[in-house]
Design a protein around this motif. Sequence first.
Motif, PDB file in Angstrom:
ATOM      1  N   LEU A  13      34.499  34.438  -3.266  1.00 45.78           N
ATOM      2  CA  LEU A  13      35.284  33.234  -3.673  1.00 45.78           C
ATOM      3  C   LEU A  13      36.454  32.594  -2.513  1.00 45.78           C
ATOM      4  CD1 LEU A  13      36.146  35.051  -6.650  1.00 45.78           C
ATOM      5  CD2 LEU A  13      34.647  33.244  -6.486  1.00 45.78           C
ATOM      6  N   ALA A  15      40.045  33.418   0.254  1.00 47.36           N
ATOM      7  CA  ALA A  15      41.048  34.217   0.511  1.00 47.36           C
ATOM      8  C   ALA A  15      42.285  33.497   0.213  1.00 47.36           C
ATOM      9  CB  ALA A  15      40.879  34.462   2.277  1.00 47.36           C
ATOM     10  N   ALA A  17      46.370  31.540   0.814  1.00 44.03           N
ATOM     11  CA  ALA A  17      46.652  30.364   1.156  1.00 44.03           C
ATOM     12  C   ALA A  17      47.468  30.912   2.386  1.00 44.03           C
ATOM     13  CB  ALA A  17      47.168  29.706   0.110  1.00 44.03           C
ATOM     14  N   ILE A  54      37.222  28.892  12.211  1.00 45.46           N
ATOM     15  CA  ILE A  54      37.437  29.887  10.885  1.00 45.46           C
ATOM     16  C   ILE A  54      37.283  31.354  11.443  1.00 45.46           C
ATOM     17  CG2 ILE A  54      37.052  30.460   8.616  1.00 45.46           C
ATOM     18  CD1 ILE A  54      35.847  27.746   7.959  1.00 45.46           C
ATOM     19  N   LYS A 130      41.577  29.490  11.204  1.00 41.53           N
ATOM     20  CA  LYS A 130      41.835  29.627   9.507  1.00 41.53           C
ATOM     21  C   LYS A 130      41.236  31.120   9.288  1.00 41.53           C
ATOM     22  CE  LYS A 130      40.096  27.635   5.079  1.00 41.53           C
ATOM     23  NZ  LYS A 130      39.331  26.489   4.771  1.00 41.53           N
TER      24      LYS A 130
ATOM     25  N   MET B 456      47.187  36.054  -7.471  1.00 46.12           N
ATOM     26  CA  MET B 456      46.048  36.050  -6.663  1.00 46.12           C
ATOM     27  C   MET B 456      44.955  35.072  -7.256  1.00 46.12           C
ATOM     28  SD  MET B 456      43.721  39.537  -6.472  1.00 46.12           S
ATOM     29  CE  MET B 456      45.132  40.578  -5.960  1.00 46.12           C
ATOM     30  N   ALA B 459      45.781  31.859  -5.323  1.00 43.70           N
ATOM     31  CA  ALA B 459      45.193  31.926  -3.980  1.00 43.70           C
ATOM     32  C   ALA B 459      43.867  31.757  -3.835  1.00 43.70           C
ATOM     33  CB  ALA B 459      45.757  33.336  -3.386  1.00 43.70           C
ATOM     34  N   ILE B 460      43.014  32.246  -4.750  1.00 40.52           N
ATOM     35  CA  ILE B 460      41.523  32.083  -4.796  1.00 40.52           C
ATOM     36  C   ILE B 460      41.330  30.641  -4.920  1.00 40.52           C
ATOM     37  CG2 ILE B 460      39.430  32.586  -5.815  1.00 40.52           C
ATOM     38  CD1 ILE B 460      40.561  35.347  -6.448  1.00 40.52           C
ATOM     39  N   GLU B 462      43.087  27.915  -4.320  1.00 41.72           N
ATOM     40  CA  GLU B 462      43.505  27.400  -3.374  1.00 41.72           C
ATOM     41  C   GLU B 462      42.636  27.570  -1.916  1.00 41.72           C
ATOM     42  OE1 GLU B 462      45.777  25.009  -2.563  1.00 41.72           O
ATOM     43  OE2 GLU B 462      47.271  25.401  -4.298  1.00 41.72           O
ATOM     44  N   ASP B 463      42.294  28.713  -1.735  1.00 46.10           N
ATOM     45  CA  ASP B 463      41.593  28.768  -0.524  1.00 46.10           C
ATOM     46  C   ASP B 463      40.240  28.042  -0.530  1.00 46.10           C
ATOM     47  OD1 ASP B 463      41.624  30.729   1.875  1.00 46.10           O
ATOM     48  OD2 ASP B 463      39.593  30.996   1.252  1.00 46.10           O
ATOM     49  N   VAL B 464      39.348  28.338  -1.929  1.00 47.12           N
ATOM     50  CA  VAL B 464      38.270  27.766  -2.042  1.00 47.12           C
ATOM     51  C   VAL B 464      38.153  26.435  -1.795  1.00 47.12           C
ATOM     52  CG1 VAL B 464      36.078  27.479  -3.314  1.00 47.12           C
ATOM     53  CG2 VAL B 464      37.389  29.891  -3.181  1.00 47.12           C
ATOM     54  N   ASP B 466      40.307  24.556  -0.190  1.00 43.66           N
ATOM     55  CA  ASP B 466      40.562  24.212   1.220  1.00 43.66           C
ATOM     56  C   ASP B 466      39.046  24.232   1.985  1.00 43.66           C
ATOM     57  OD1 ASP B 466      42.519  23.282   3.031  1.00 43.66           O
ATOM     58  OD2 ASP B 466      41.732  25.049   4.339  1.00 43.66           O
ATOM     59  N   ASN B 467      38.445  25.065   1.667  1.00 42.38           N
ATOM     60  CA  ASN B 467      36.811  25.075   2.053  1.00 42.38           C
ATOM     61  C   ASN B 467      36.075  23.701   1.974  1.00 42.38           C
ATOM     62  OD1 ASN B 467      37.306  27.716   3.286  1.00 42.38           O
ATOM     63  ND2 ASN B 467      36.481  28.659   1.435  1.00 42.38           N
ATOM     64  N   ASN B 470      39.432  20.509   2.887  1.00 41.30           N
ATOM     65  CA  ASN B 470      39.993  20.329   4.185  1.00 41.30           C
ATOM     66  C   ASN B 470      39.645  18.953   4.778  1.00 41.30           C
ATOM     67  OD1 ASN B 470      40.576  20.562   7.113  1.00 41.30           O
ATOM     68  ND2 ASN B 470      41.510  22.664   6.352  1.00 41.30           N
ATOM     69  N   TYR B 475      36.393  22.703   9.016  1.00 38.96           N
ATOM     70  CA  TYR B 475      37.021  23.778   8.124  1.00 38.96           C
ATOM     71  C   TYR B 475      36.429  24.003   6.771  1.00 38.96           C
ATOM     72  CZ  TYR B 475      40.329  24.286  12.211  1.00 38.96           C
ATOM     73  OH  TYR B 475      40.555  24.307  13.405  1.00 38.96           O
ATOM     74  N   GLN B 476      35.261  23.272   6.663  1.00 42.63           N
ATOM     75  CA  GLN B 476      34.766  23.168   5.269  1.00 42.63           C
ATOM     76  C   GLN B 476      33.504  24.002   5.593  1.00 42.63           C
ATOM     77  OE1 GLN B 476      33.706  19.068   4.924  1.00 42.63           O
ATOM     78  NE2 GLN B 476      35.923  18.300   4.734  1.00 42.63           N
ATOM     79  N   ILE B 497      46.538  22.810   1.928  1.00 42.96           N
ATOM     80  CA  ILE B 497      46.265  24.163   1.192  1.00 42.96           C
ATOM     81  C   ILE B 497      47.234  24.648   0.820  1.00 42.96           C
ATOM     82  CG2 ILE B 497      46.405  25.332   3.134  1.00 42.96           C
ATOM     83  CD1 ILE B 497      44.370  27.268   2.221  1.00 42.96           C
ATOM     84  N   GLY B 498      47.637  25.296  -0.514  1.00 46.12           N
ATOM     85  CA  GLY B 498      48.703  25.816  -0.982  1.00 46.12           C
ATOM     86  C   GLY B 498      49.591  25.099  -2.242  1.00 46.12           C
TER      87      GLY B 498
END
Lengths: 138, 563
Positions: A13, A15, A17, A54, A130, B456, B459-460, B462-464, B466-467, B470, B475-476, B497-498
């Motif tokens: 999924l 990581a 932020a 990354i 990243k 958590m 955070a998941i 947000e992180d996905v 950004d993938n 972005n 960064y994708q 992100i965030g």
Amino acid sequence: MRHSRRQALGLGLGAFAAAALPMAAQAALEDAIAAFTGGAATGAGDISIDAPEIAENGNAVPVSVSAPGAVAIMILGAGNPEPVIARVAFGPAAGAQTFATRVRLARTQDVVALAKLADGSVIEARAAVKVTIGGCGG
Amino acid sequence: MITRRAFAQAGLAASAIVGASGFGNWSRIAAQQRLTQDDLLGFADFGNVTLVHVTDIHAQLRPIWFREPDTNIGVGDARGRPPHITGSDFLRAFGITPGSAEAYALSHDDFAALGRAYGRMGGMDRVATVVKAIRAARPEALVLDGGDTWHGSMTSLRTGGQDMVNVMNALGVDAMTSHWEWTFGAERVNEIVEGLPFAFLGANIYDAEWDEPAFDPYAVFERGGRRIGVIGQAFPYLPIANPSWMFPGLSFGVRQERMQEVVDELRADGVDLVVCLSHNGFDVDHKMAGAVSGIDVILSGHTHDAIPEPVLVGQTLIIASGSNGKFVSRVDLDVGAGQLLGYRHRLIPIFSDVIAPDPEMSALIAAERAPFEAELAEVIGQTESLLYRRGNFNGTWDDLICDAIRAERDVEIALSPGVRWGPSLLPGDPITREDIHNATSMTYGACYRTEMTGEMLRAILEDVADNIFNPDPYYQQGGDMVRVGGLGYRIDVSRPIGERISEMVLTDTGAAVVPGRSYSVGGWASVNEGTEGPQIWDILENHIRRLGTVRVEANTSVSVTGA
């Protein structure tokens, strides 16, 4: 089955932020840069930094810095608890002013490279790396 | 008679390249039941070199339904630029008539109705017919496979990709690159590669320990009296997006400097044409085309985009050929000494009812499937709803999978990976075991059950996010947003992100998701070694069997802004 934070974030999924750099870390970074530059402003110049966009493994991120004519190079992790990663000096007999290593990055952050030239001026390059633990490609 | 439109005349005025592209215009022909194989294959041969591109077949040997996305948001420079336009905007941009065969092949509107009118697409026996026809006209045509070929079906999973290897060998491929291939494990990949009669390329595949190239970066072919360098670029984020423990010791990455170095090496060697066979994903290819000089053609894969005309970045043509065997790209090139002078391009749609299957390939596919045929064909349930996945957020297949996880694993929240593969089913279709595997097949399909805090989960997400969102394509990772069940949220894709995710709620109760509280979560496709749980296809099969008839209601749990 329970997962630690780091493991759970790898559940196919994603990581964690990146947050804004905390005040204390920002101060540590500025202090470290000032110690290298002697307080002078850094400029742009013939310095290149090569790092992955990354990180595949945040514990061992390959970084290389090249700055022709440099007498010293410093590498910093702007978001690490202890920002200074390495500081190397080149003697007059050095064939190339290039330094490569692997660094540990606590999270998504800029890796900062500084090079001090023979005239004492300091030039800077940055690379955003990243640190992510999972994702899903198509 | 197929009309051809001159392609992007204005943009080419200052260019040395002269080109044309035609996707065809068959709406009237099809409406009069006159769409023929000749209409689809008609192509006035051009120049001295022909490239044939297939990519992201995902082990779909037989014709499928595949609904293109309704949501495919582009950020930064990619906003509103193909492939980041969908539906009627897409049709307008390329002058395609709504309701036409092209509209059905390339967009999502009225998918079920048009699917019934125009039939399934793809099938490797139809692809073989097209490739043979092109070879008949151009015996020296180069057939290039962009990867994501060996993975995606029950038969490929059971045979370790061997069914696809056999089919692609019979098709006659000249070079390939890779992504999901690696999820069979490095040992299996190496075993297959040793026996491949063609080049397995990856300029960006490195030995992680020594930081040295681990695979051939390119192959050079002599065609039409010219020398052609074909560089392979594997999926850059394999160790991040897929389980790195399955291919330890290998490193990937975009490695833009490496690409430039390899292009320069080929140019210094005097090749006349440089082709990059890429699994970067379209936006990464677009950025790379602008940053690396000397690439004539990028054959783009990974993000499953089908674009009816080449996209020109500087002097580089980018060709996006779709997925799942729906399309074959033919690119004829006029290659001069060290220079591309012109091109003619066609994205050939593989309408399975129009293109006759190649008998030899049909026989091979039947033989590959025979040991599994009874298992594949078993009907598990029926669907009243259109089942599809592709799109930036939950598709109906994902909703069904998330429902299955929540029911079978007794969890509050289900997470399902935002992969772009998985064919569609039309309302009224039976759901067979094969269909279930097509939507879930993988070598790490264990469905875990765990606890996660609200913090958590956020955070998941947000992180996905950004993938995908972005603004810098490097960064994708080229997937879509993680699918959620039992969880709703708001996302502003324009934020950094965030700051993208807000208003996370449990959809059952409407209660806000609290950062400090622990939630029961089920999901699949964990990249962690040793993940425990039943396989996701068994979970889904049990759920569908229990339901009998599947009906998926519209999902409004994710609200998107900032696009």
